[in-house]
Design an enzyme around this catalytic site. Structure first.
Site, PDB file in Angstrom:
ATOM      1  N   ASP A   9      -3.229   8.945   1.636  1.00 64.02           N
ATOM      2  CA  ASP A   9      -3.348   8.500   0.166  1.00 64.02           C
ATOM      3  C   ASP A   9      -4.833   7.856  -0.102  1.00 64.02           C
ATOM      4  OD1 ASP A   9      -2.515   7.972  -2.459  1.00 64.02           O
ATOM      5  OD2 ASP A   9      -2.439   5.918  -1.906  1.00 64.02           O
ATOM      6  N   SER A  10      -5.029   7.775  -1.264  1.00 66.06           N
ATOM      7  CA  SER A  10      -6.296   6.992  -1.496  1.00 66.06           C
ATOM      8  C   SER A  10      -6.303   5.417  -1.502  1.00 66.06           C
ATOM      9  CB  SER A  10      -6.691   7.321  -3.179  1.00 66.06           C
ATOM     10  OG  SER A  10      -5.667   7.113  -3.822  1.00 66.06           O
ATOM     11  N   CYS A  72      -1.125  11.486  -2.458  1.00 66.44           N
ATOM     12  CA  CYS A  72      -1.851  10.974  -3.536  1.00 66.44           C
ATOM     13  C   CYS A  72      -1.780  12.371  -4.652  1.00 66.44           C
ATOM     14  CB  CYS A  72      -3.305  10.735  -3.270  1.00 66.44           C
ATOM     15  SG  CYS A  72      -4.290  10.442  -4.481  1.00 66.44           S
ATOM     16  N   GLU A 151      -2.049  -2.502 -10.328  1.00 66.81           N
ATOM     17  CA  GLU A 151      -2.779  -3.404  -9.232  1.00 66.81           C
ATOM     18  C   GLU A 151      -3.044  -4.890  -9.392  1.00 66.81           C
ATOM     19  OE1 GLU A 151      -5.939  -1.052  -7.503  1.00 66.81           O
ATOM     20  OE2 GLU A 151      -4.657   0.485  -6.670  1.00 66.81           O
ATOM     21  N   CYS A 183       1.566  10.130 -10.593  1.00 63.62           N
ATOM     22  CA  CYS A 183       0.675   9.240 -10.044  1.00 63.62           C
ATOM     23  C   CYS A 183       1.433   8.180  -9.342  1.00 63.62           C
ATOM     24  CB  CYS A 183      -0.100   8.264 -11.060  1.00 63.62           C
ATOM     25  SG  CYS A 183      -1.391   7.114 -10.211  1.00 63.62           S
ATOM     26  N   HIS A 185       1.184   5.208  -8.520  1.00 61.04           N
ATOM     27  CA  HIS A 185       1.406   3.836  -9.016  1.00 61.04           C
ATOM     28  C   HIS A 185       2.476   3.860 -10.180  1.00 61.04           C
ATOM     29  CE1 HIS A 185      -2.176   3.354  -6.655  1.00 61.04           C
ATOM     30  NE2 HIS A 185      -2.439   1.942  -7.274  1.00 61.04           N
TER      31      HIS A 185
HETATM   32  N1  I24 Z   1      -0.412  -3.221  -6.010  1.00 62.18           N
HETATM   33  C1  I24 Z   1      -1.293  -2.254  -5.989  1.00 62.18           C
HETATM   34  N2  I24 Z   1      -2.815  -2.207  -5.555  1.00 62.18           N
HETATM   35  C2  I24 Z   1      -2.955  -3.566  -5.097  1.00 62.18           C
HETATM   36  C3  I24 Z   1      -1.085  -4.426  -6.026  1.00 62.18           C
HETATM   37  C4  I24 Z   1      -2.287  -4.607  -5.678  1.00 62.18           C
HETATM   38  N3  I24 Z   1      -2.494  -5.831  -5.470  1.00 62.18           N
HETATM   39  C5  I24 Z   1      -1.313  -6.721  -5.790  1.00 62.18           C
HETATM   40  N4  I24 Z   1      -0.574  -5.676  -6.111  1.00 62.18           N
HETATM   41  N5  I24 Z   1      -4.327  -3.543  -4.832  1.00 62.18           N
HETATM   42  O1  I24 Z   1      -0.934  -0.913  -5.775  1.00 62.18           O
HETATM   43  C6  I24 Z   1      -5.286  -2.483  -4.694  1.00 62.18           C
HETATM   44  C7  I24 Z   1      -6.334  -2.834  -4.016  1.00 62.18           C
HETATM   45  N6  I24 Z   1      -6.001  -3.249  -2.675  1.00 62.18           N
HETATM   46  C8  I24 Z   1      -5.390  -2.756  -1.675  1.00 62.18           C
HETATM   47  C9  I24 Z   1      -5.183  -3.316  -0.436  1.00 62.18           C
HETATM   48  O2  I24 Z   1      -6.375  -3.793   0.367  1.00 62.18           O
HETATM   49  C10 I24 Z   1      -7.463  -4.269  -0.714  1.00 62.18           C
HETATM   50  C11 I24 Z   1      -7.488  -3.740  -2.135  1.00 62.18           C
HETATM   51  C12 I24 Z   1       0.565  -0.592  -5.991  1.00 62.18           C
HETATM   52  C13 I24 Z   1       1.152  -0.656  -4.871  1.00 62.18           C
HETATM   53  C14 I24 Z   1       2.440   0.257  -4.862  1.00 62.18           C
HETATM   54  C15 I24 Z   1       3.193   0.446  -3.387  1.00 62.18           C
HETATM   55  C16 I24 Z   1       0.944  -5.756  -6.610  1.00 62.18           C
HETATM   56  C17 I24 Z   1       2.087  -5.255  -5.679  1.00 62.18           C
HETATM   57  C18 I24 Z   1       2.360  -5.934  -4.413  1.00 62.18           C
HETATM   58  C19 I24 Z   1       3.390  -5.554  -3.658  1.00 62.18           C
HETATM   59  C20 I24 Z   1       4.009  -4.253  -4.002  1.00 62.18           C
HETATM   60  C21 I24 Z   1       3.774  -3.730  -5.022  1.00 62.18           C
HETATM   61  C22 I24 Z   1       2.807  -4.035  -5.858  1.00 62.18           C
HETATM   62  F1  I24 Z   1       1.456  -6.936  -3.980  1.00 62.18           F
HETATM   63  F2  I24 Z   1       2.476  -3.544  -7.158  1.00 62.18           F
HETATM   64  N1  DGL Z   2      -3.060   7.818  -5.333  1.00 58.52           N
HETATM   65  C1  DGL Z   2      -3.578   8.264  -6.820  1.00 58.52           C
HETATM   66  C2  DGL Z   2      -2.867   9.147  -7.276  1.00 58.52           C
HETATM   67  O1  DGL Z   2      -1.547   9.458  -7.229  1.00 58.52           O
HETATM   68  C3  DGL Z   2      -3.605   6.863  -7.690  1.00 58.52           C
HETATM   69  C4  DGL Z   2      -4.745   5.863  -7.355  1.00 58.52           C
HETATM   70  C5  DGL Z   2      -6.222   6.618  -7.394  1.00 58.52           C
HETATM   71  O2  DGL Z   2      -6.732   6.823  -8.522  1.00 58.52           O
HETATM   72  O3  DGL Z   2      -6.705   6.577  -6.355  1.00 58.52           O
HETATM   73  O4  DGL Z   2      -3.312   9.927  -8.033  1.00 58.52           O
END
Ligand code: I24
Ligand code: DGL
Length: 273
Positions: A9-10, A72, A151, A183, A185
């Site tokens: 995944d990305s 992804c 996120e 997607c 998310h």
């Molecule tokens: N959820 C996602 N990405 C993040 C996040 C999040 N931070 C808090 N939560 N960060 O995606 C993205 C960038 N990061 C990633 C890790 O390395 C550094 C950069 C959704 C995840 C779906 C499985 C909120 C959060 C969480 C736990 C579970 C779900 C969730 F903390 F949405």
């Molecule tokens: N994983 C990507 C998707 O499902 C969403 C996050 C991204 O843009 O990289 O399209």
């Protein structure tokens, strides 16, 4: 069959797919690569998505995976076909399972799909849907605001409802009956999206359907793990292992075994550790 299932995944979003696979196939070992350092893919040119995706795949092929899951949607939309042609192991993407699930439940053959810009621009869902049913009507909408919304962890708030409502506005007055969450998310926004579009619309999460497809293929190819054992999963991230662990441990609820740092392309220079 002790070989692992490879998942790419990305970033961390594909954990929604990994979690479904772990739930439906608890004996299967997974190796996951999340290209967190170069995430998001959704707004990148397709040639870049293609190059990055291949880098992850090549790394996983060294791990003797028995199957590849492109978790992804953007990567699936851009590279699935050529990956399938190039590899001898089964390759599953998230687009076709979502399309099939939507066609199973649609009552009037009128389906809407939301995803990143890359996914929508590729037309991958439209193609997958029309391939199975040429009479289907499809509405596509990019929702670039949704990934940052998830996120930021604000996916339950009042403000989230407003942003989701505004993003989905172009679909108002359109008479689709099924909506594909195209997607990784978006399943986290399921309840908000459902309340915005109304209860009469069926929502489809590709991840759940993808895990079912993985199960079907492994069973058919006689590649399923059947012994009594608890698998150990490995998660690689190109970004910060600490931040990846914080999300993975919370999301996977104990299923995470090991998290390691991985360098791909020039991601070392992207690192913030
Ligand atoms: N959820 C996602 N990405 C993040 C996040 C999040 N931070 C808090 N939560 N960060 O995606 C993205 C960038 N990061 C990633 C890790 O390395 C550094 C950069 C959704 C995840 C779906 C499985 C909120 C959060 C969480 C736990 C579970 C779900 C969730 F903390 F949405
Ligand atoms: N994983 C990507 C998707 O499902 C969403 C996050 C991204 O843009 O990289 O399209």
């Amino acid at each position: 069959m002790k070989r692992p299932i490879g998942i790419i995944d990305s970033g961390v979003g594909g954990l929604t797919v990994a979690k479904e696979i772990a739930r439906q196939l608890p004996k299967e070992e997974m190796i996951y690569i999340g290209d967190t350092a170069r995430c998001p893919y959704g707004s990148r040119p397709s040639q870049e998505v293609r190059a990055f995706t291949w880098e992850m795949i090549e790394r996983l092929l060294d791990e003797n995976i028995k199957m590849l899951v492109i978790a992804c949607n953007t990567a699936t939309a851009v590279v699935l076909e050529e990956v399938r042609e190039a590899l001898s192991i089964p390759v599953v993407g998230v687009v076709q399972p979502g399309a099939i699930a939507a066609l199973k439940v649609t009552t009037r053959n009128h389906i809407a799909v939301i995803g990143t810009e890359g996914t929508v621009t590729s037309g991958a869902y439209v193609k997958a849907l029309e391939m199975i049913n040429e009479k289907v009507k499809v509405e596509s909408l990019a929702c670039p605001a949704f990934v940052p919304l998830v996120e930021q962890g604000t996916y339950n708030r009042e403000e989230t409802y407003k942003i989701v409502k505004k993003s989905l506005d172009p679909l108002f007055g359109v008479s689709f009956d099924t909506l594909i969450l195209g997607c990784t998310h978006y399943p986290l926004l399921h309840d908000v999206i459902q309340s915005v579009v109304g209860d009469h619309i069926s929502l489809i999460s590709s991840g759940e359907e993808t895990a079912r497809e993985v199960s079907t293929i492994l069973n058919y190819k006689e590649l399923l793990c059947t012994g009594i054992r608890t698998p150990r999963h490995t998660f690689y991230t190109t970004g910060s292992t600490k931040r990846f662990a914080a999300i993975a441990n919370r999301w996977m609820e104990g299923a995470v075994t090991e998290i390691s740092k991985l360098s791909l392309g020039n991601t070392a220079s992207f690192s913030m550790e």
